[in-house]
Scaffold this motif. Sequence first.
Motif, short mmCIF file in Angstrom:
data_model
loop_
_atom_site.label_atom_id
_atom_site.label_comp_id
_atom_site.label_asym_id
_atom_site.label_seq_id
_atom_site.Cartn_x
_atom_site.Cartn_y
_atom_site.Cartn_z
N GLY A 40 -12.10 9.08 5.39
CA GLY A 40 -11.05 8.18 5.83
C GLY A 40 -10.12 8.76 6.88
N GLN A 41 -10.15 10.09 7.06
CA GLN A 41 -9.29 10.72 8.06
C GLN A 41 -10.01 11.02 9.37
OE1 GLN A 41 -6.82 13.93 6.62
NE2 GLN A 41 -6.54 12.91 4.66
N ALA A 69 0.83 -1.21 0.00
CA ALA A 69 0.00 0.00 0.00
C ALA A 69 0.87 1.26 0.00
CB ALA A 69 -0.90 0.01 1.23
N ARG A 84 1.99 4.78 1.22
CA ARG A 84 2.00 5.32 2.58
C ARG A 84 2.22 6.83 2.54
NH1 ARG A 84 2.42 1.61 6.63
NH2 ARG A 84 3.63 2.93 8.02
N SER A 85 1.41 7.52 3.32
CA SER A 85 1.55 8.96 3.52
C SER A 85 1.76 9.21 5.00
CB SER A 85 0.29 9.71 3.07
OG SER A 85 0.18 9.73 1.69
N GLY A 99 -7.24 2.46 -0.02
CA GLY A 99 -6.17 1.53 0.32
C GLY A 99 -4.90 2.18 0.83
N LYS A 100 -4.73 3.49 0.61
CA LYS A 100 -3.54 4.19 1.11
C LYS A 100 -3.52 4.15 2.64
CE LYS A 100 -2.50 8.25 -0.63
NZ LYS A 100 -2.54 9.71 -0.89
N ILE A 101 -2.32 4.08 3.20
CA ILE A 101 -2.14 4.13 4.65
C ILE A 101 -1.64 5.53 5.01
CG2 ILE A 101 -0.87 3.21 6.63
CD1 ILE A 101 -2.66 1.10 5.41
N GLU A 116 -1.66 4.32 12.46
CA GLU A 116 -1.79 4.16 11.02
C GLU A 116 -3.27 3.99 10.69
OE1 GLU A 116 0.60 1.01 9.48
OE2 GLU A 116 2.45 1.82 10.33
N TYR A 117 -3.69 4.64 9.61
CA TYR A 117 -5.10 4.64 9.24
C TYR A 117 -5.24 4.30 7.76
CZ TYR A 117 -5.39 7.07 13.68
OH TYR A 117 -5.28 7.41 15.00
N ARG A 118 -5.96 3.21 7.48
CA ARG A 118 -6.17 2.80 6.09
C ARG A 118 -7.31 3.64 5.51
NH1 ARG A 118 -4.53 -1.04 2.80
NH2 ARG A 118 -3.50 -2.21 4.44
N GLN A 119 -7.06 4.25 4.36
CA GLN A 119 -8.04 5.08 3.68
C GLN A 119 -8.90 4.20 2.77
OE1 GLN A 119 -7.82 8.67 4.64
NE2 GLN A 119 -6.86 7.23 6.05
#
Length: 154
Positions: free
Chosen positions: A141-142, A2, A4-5, A82-84, A76-79
């Motif tokens: 997602g945030q 995935a 990652r940001s 799929g981005k973390i 960590e939060y999965r959007q």
Amino acid sequence: MAIRSAGLLIYRRISRDIEVLLVHPGGPFWARKDEAAWSIPKGLIESGEDELAAAIRETAEELGAVVDGRFTPLGEYRQPGGKIVVAWSIEADPVLDVNVIQTSKFQMEWPPRSGQVKRFPEVDRAGWFSPADAAIKLLKGQRPILAGLLKHLE
């Protein structure tokens, strides 16, 4: 693997209340969107880069201000895509002025298939919001990142 940001959920205390700093993405896709369109300052982690260093760098690129102090990991939060997003919180100077942000710019063809390349700010505005207002403004997602901050501050 995935994408990652990393980002910072910046908050300040106003009397007994807190406010969080959110940014609104620049560019034509977001121009008319407000609810569920705002974000914490964040961006992609470069290969081999320390995640907290990436969050600090990306925040500086989006706000034009370096934020420093004691960073608290929020997780960590999965959007939905799929981005973390790896997030930290930090209490900011209450006078951090969101009206004078100096953000990076990006280029894209606009309008689509026109052959014209235009420059747009990464962030077109920033603001301080109560947790209730932030829950409405933040991308879906945030929202768990905000919940993580509120839990940490209890």
